[in-house]
Design a protein around this motif. Structure first.
Motif, short mmCIF file in Angstrom:
data_model
loop_
_atom_site.label_atom_id
_atom_site.label_comp_id
_atom_site.label_asym_id
_atom_site.label_seq_id
_atom_site.Cartn_x
_atom_site.Cartn_y
_atom_site.Cartn_z
N ILE A 33 -23.61 36.20 -37.84
CA ILE A 33 -24.12 37.27 -36.80
C ILE A 33 -23.46 36.82 -35.49
O ILE A 33 -23.49 37.97 -34.71
CB ILE A 33 -25.63 37.27 -36.94
N GLY A 34 -23.49 35.72 -35.14
CA GLY A 34 -23.02 35.16 -33.97
C GLY A 34 -21.71 35.76 -33.76
O GLY A 34 -21.08 36.22 -32.71
N HIS A 35 -20.68 35.73 -34.68
CA HIS A 35 -19.43 36.15 -34.66
C HIS A 35 -19.29 37.71 -34.38
O HIS A 35 -18.48 37.96 -33.31
CB HIS A 35 -18.75 35.87 -36.00
N SER A 40 -9.78 30.59 -33.16
CA SER A 40 -11.14 30.59 -33.99
C SER A 40 -11.80 29.37 -33.55
O SER A 40 -13.21 29.50 -33.94
CB SER A 40 -10.73 30.73 -35.50
N ARG A 41 -11.18 28.30 -33.20
CA ARG A 41 -11.84 27.12 -32.93
C ARG A 41 -12.94 27.08 -31.62
O ARG A 41 -13.99 26.82 -31.78
CB ARG A 41 -10.90 26.11 -32.65
N ASP A 42 -12.53 28.14 -30.81
CA ASP A 42 -13.48 28.33 -29.56
C ASP A 42 -14.62 29.26 -29.98
O ASP A 42 -15.68 29.34 -29.77
CB ASP A 42 -12.63 28.90 -28.59
N ALA A 43 -14.07 30.46 -30.97
CA ALA A 43 -14.92 31.29 -31.39
C ALA A 43 -16.22 30.41 -32.43
O ALA A 43 -17.30 30.91 -31.94
CB ALA A 43 -14.23 32.42 -32.26
N GLU A 44 -15.58 29.67 -33.14
CA GLU A 44 -16.56 28.98 -33.90
C GLU A 44 -17.63 28.14 -33.06
O GLU A 44 -18.74 27.90 -33.37
CB GLU A 44 -15.96 27.94 -34.76
N ARG A 45 -17.17 27.54 -31.97
CA ARG A 45 -18.16 26.85 -31.25
C ARG A 45 -19.09 27.75 -30.41
O ARG A 45 -20.39 27.55 -30.45
CB ARG A 45 -17.30 26.02 -30.01
N GLU A 46 -18.65 28.92 -29.84
CA GLU A 46 -19.50 30.05 -29.57
C GLU A 46 -20.61 30.57 -30.69
O GLU A 46 -21.71 30.78 -30.29
CB GLU A 46 -18.70 31.17 -29.06
N ALA A 47 -20.10 30.80 -31.72
CA ALA A 47 -20.93 31.11 -33.06
C ALA A 47 -21.81 30.19 -33.35
O ALA A 47 -22.89 30.58 -33.76
CB ALA A 47 -19.96 31.67 -34.22
N ASP A 48 -21.53 29.15 -33.21
CA ASP A 48 -22.49 27.88 -33.58
C ASP A 48 -23.69 27.99 -32.60
O ASP A 48 -24.84 27.69 -33.03
CB ASP A 48 -21.95 26.35 -33.03
N ARG A 54 -18.35 39.73 -30.72
CA ARG A 54 -17.06 40.38 -30.82
C ARG A 54 -15.85 39.51 -30.70
O ARG A 54 -14.79 39.94 -30.02
CB ARG A 54 -17.10 41.50 -29.73
N HIS A 55 -15.96 38.58 -31.69
CA HIS A 55 -14.77 37.61 -31.62
C HIS A 55 -13.56 38.31 -32.12
O HIS A 55 -12.37 37.93 -31.92
CB HIS A 55 -15.06 36.72 -32.74
N ILE A 56 -13.58 39.39 -33.05
CA ILE A 56 -12.37 40.18 -33.58
C ILE A 56 -11.71 41.01 -32.29
O ILE A 56 -10.43 40.71 -31.96
CB ILE A 56 -12.84 41.02 -34.47
N ALA A 57 -12.70 41.48 -31.49
CA ALA A 57 -12.09 42.21 -30.33
C ALA A 57 -11.35 41.13 -29.36
O ALA A 57 -10.37 41.44 -28.52
CB ALA A 57 -13.00 42.98 -29.61
N ARG A 58 -11.98 40.14 -29.02
CA ARG A 58 -11.60 39.07 -28.22
C ARG A 58 -10.21 38.51 -28.64
O ARG A 58 -9.39 38.14 -27.76
CB ARG A 58 -12.59 38.12 -28.00
#
Length: 512
Positions: free
Chosen positions: A137-139, A196-204, A143-147
């Motif tokens: 849900i965090g992903h 994605s590594r940055d996105a993962e940390r944000e989704a965490d 909006r990690h796709i748009a980013r």
């Protein structure tokens, strides 16, 4: 997984937060204008819908009402737990299951989140599963796709969709996945991986906030994390060249980060609903229905029966009931179901054993109806299922699974006029449920109403996004011998609408 193509082939999408935080912050970050400019919410949702059309055609897609209903109840409860979890696009989330033993979950564009049956079975408590879903849900909310697309050109939209599908197909064909990585895609994949590594940390971080606000025990994630870390084969049957795209390294550092965050918040012990164990059992049965798979499943349930916890015992009994039903043994199925009900609440009566929808009520009732509607059951049993299904849908009006079972019961009992009336009403209220249109078409077919049958099938194809097939069904309806003047007018209007949509979609594809 990431929210992108590399998400589908990656390892399980739970991950630990990157930094400890002294105070839980339930306000989710807002993205800048750059992301919105590169991929609008409308385009993002449309991309997700296009991908889901192919996912639903994948043999691994698990079209099981009780499991889907449970995942959506769990997922949407998490979404509403934190203001802003839907993100700036106010995403409409949809959760589904894939028949796969790997411990995976993934987010697709537009709010579609999938969980593998292997993940559901492996989760030892509902908090672990909630942690996985919260991460996904965090992903979506961020909006990690748009980013990610903000770093690339719009013309990668279709390759991204193709990569997701290839990753899903990699379970059965490594060539499909390999083909995606050829033809100049390697650099794009690497850029996605770096992002994605940055996105993962944000989704965490966001996922941790969501599950904590939802009332789940955050300590469960660490235990699940450690089991993943010590697993001898992390990626199951996914080819090595796809597994290398994983953005979820289960490192000791990330586990330590998770533990540090947990220490900063009050512990929230939580008693799981019985539904969790019943869904685990159902997922285990449906995951592998080969001869060997059924044998292993039965052995697992027999071992689980020895557990001291009543919910675990009831889950095993429910699983053995479903297993017997899938093997055509309705008598044994009913026996195990009765034992499961007695284990948790030893009372008599169809509904007296369940009082709350979270305590196995809808799932027990649904399986009882499945047994009564199974092939070979006497007419009297099928007729009784109609009454039971009617009572069930009234008692649990929020259960879409039971509502559809009532329609199935009416058709099975030959109450076709009632069935068509009920299903017509249902299709008006729930236009986006293709099963309702399919059931209505089935009822019309049994009545010999061929034109109406094809018109109902056309609507099913529309929901599935298969517009050419929908138009073809309207053509068949127009040629049917029983088509009325009114039907012809409806067909003409609907055909014009669908052809206009087809034209618009082709124009949008050219613009990409």
């Amino acid at each position: 997984m990431t929210a992108l193509a590399l998400c589908a082939a990656a390892a399980c999408a739970i991950a630990a937060p990157a930094e400890p935080q002294k105070k839980p912050d339930n306000s989710l970050p807002t993205l800048g204008d750059a992301a919105r400019q590169d991929l609008s919410p409308v385009v993002e949702r449309k991309l997700g819908e296009e991908i889901m059309r192919d996912v639903r055609r994948d043999p691994a897609y698990l079209d099981d009402d009780p499991i889907t209903e449970y995942l959506n109840n769990l997922g949407n409860a998490l979404v509403v737990a934190v203001p802003g979890a839907r993100g700036e696009t106010n995403a409409d989330f949809s959760f589904f299951a894939m028949r796969d033993p790997n411990l995976n979950a993934f987010a697709l564009p537009g709010g579609f989140i999938g969980a593998h049956t292997g993940l559901i079975v492996a989760a030892q408590n509902e908090s672990e599963l909630a942690g996985v879903m919260s991460h996904e849900i965090g992903h979506v909310s961020q909006r990690h796709i748009a980013r990610m697309l903000g770093q690339q050109k719009q013309d990668v939209l279709l390759p991204l969709a193709a990569m997701i599908l290839a990753a899903l197909a990699a379970r059965t064909s490594s060539d499909a996945a390999m083909g995606v990585l050829m033809g100049g895609q390697g650099l794009a994949v690497q850029r996605q991986l770096n992002f994605s590594r940055d996105a993962e940390r944000e989704a965490d971080r966001v996922g941790f906030q969501i599950m904590s606000a939802g009332g789940y025990d955050t300590t469960g994630i660490v235990g699940f994390f450690k089991r993943l870390q010590t697993a001898t084969k992390m990626y199951g049957d996914i080819p090595a060249h796809m597994a290398s795209l994983s953005s979820h390294p289960l490192t000791a550092e990330r586990i330590t980060d998770m533990q540090a965050r947990i220490r900063e918040i009050p512990k929230k012990p939580r008693v799981d609903n019985l539904d969790f164990q019943l869904v685990r059992a159902r997922a285990r049965v449906l995951q592998d229905e080969s001869v060997g798979g059924r044998r292993d499943t039965k052995n697992a349930f027999e071992t689980q029966l020895k557990e001291g916890h009543r919910h675990l015992q009831a889950g095993a009994q429910y699983g053995l009931a479903l297993l017997a039903l899938r093997q055509g043994n309705t008598v044994e199925a009913q026996s195990w179901l009765d034992k499961a009900r007695s284990t948790v609440k030893p009372k008599e009566g169809v509904f007296s054993t369940e009082s709350n929808a979270g305590d196995g009520a809808t799932m027990f009732t649904g399986l009882a109806l499945e047994i009564k509607l199974a092939p070979g059951q006497p007419s009297s049993v099928v007729q009784g299922a109609v009454q039971d299904a009617d009572l069930a849908r009234q008692r649990y009006p929020l259960s879409r699974a039971l509502a559809r079972q009532y329609g199935e019961a009416l058709i099975a009992a030959g109450k076709l006029d009632e069935a068509t009336r009920y299903l017509r009403d249902q299709t008006q209220l729930y236009r986006e449920e293709p099963k309702l249109h399919d059931m209505l078409a089935k009822a019309y077919a049994k009545q010999g109403k061929i034109a109406l049958q094809h018109m109902a099938l056309a609507e099913s194809y529309v929901v599935a996004g298969a517009l050419p097939a929908a138009v073809a069904q309207l053509e068949l309806a127009r040629k049917a011998g029983d088509v009325s003047f009114y039907d012809q007018a409806v067909i003409d209007a609907r055909e014009r609408e669908l052809k206009a949509r087809q034209k618009l979609e082709k124009e949008e594809e050219k613009e990409r």
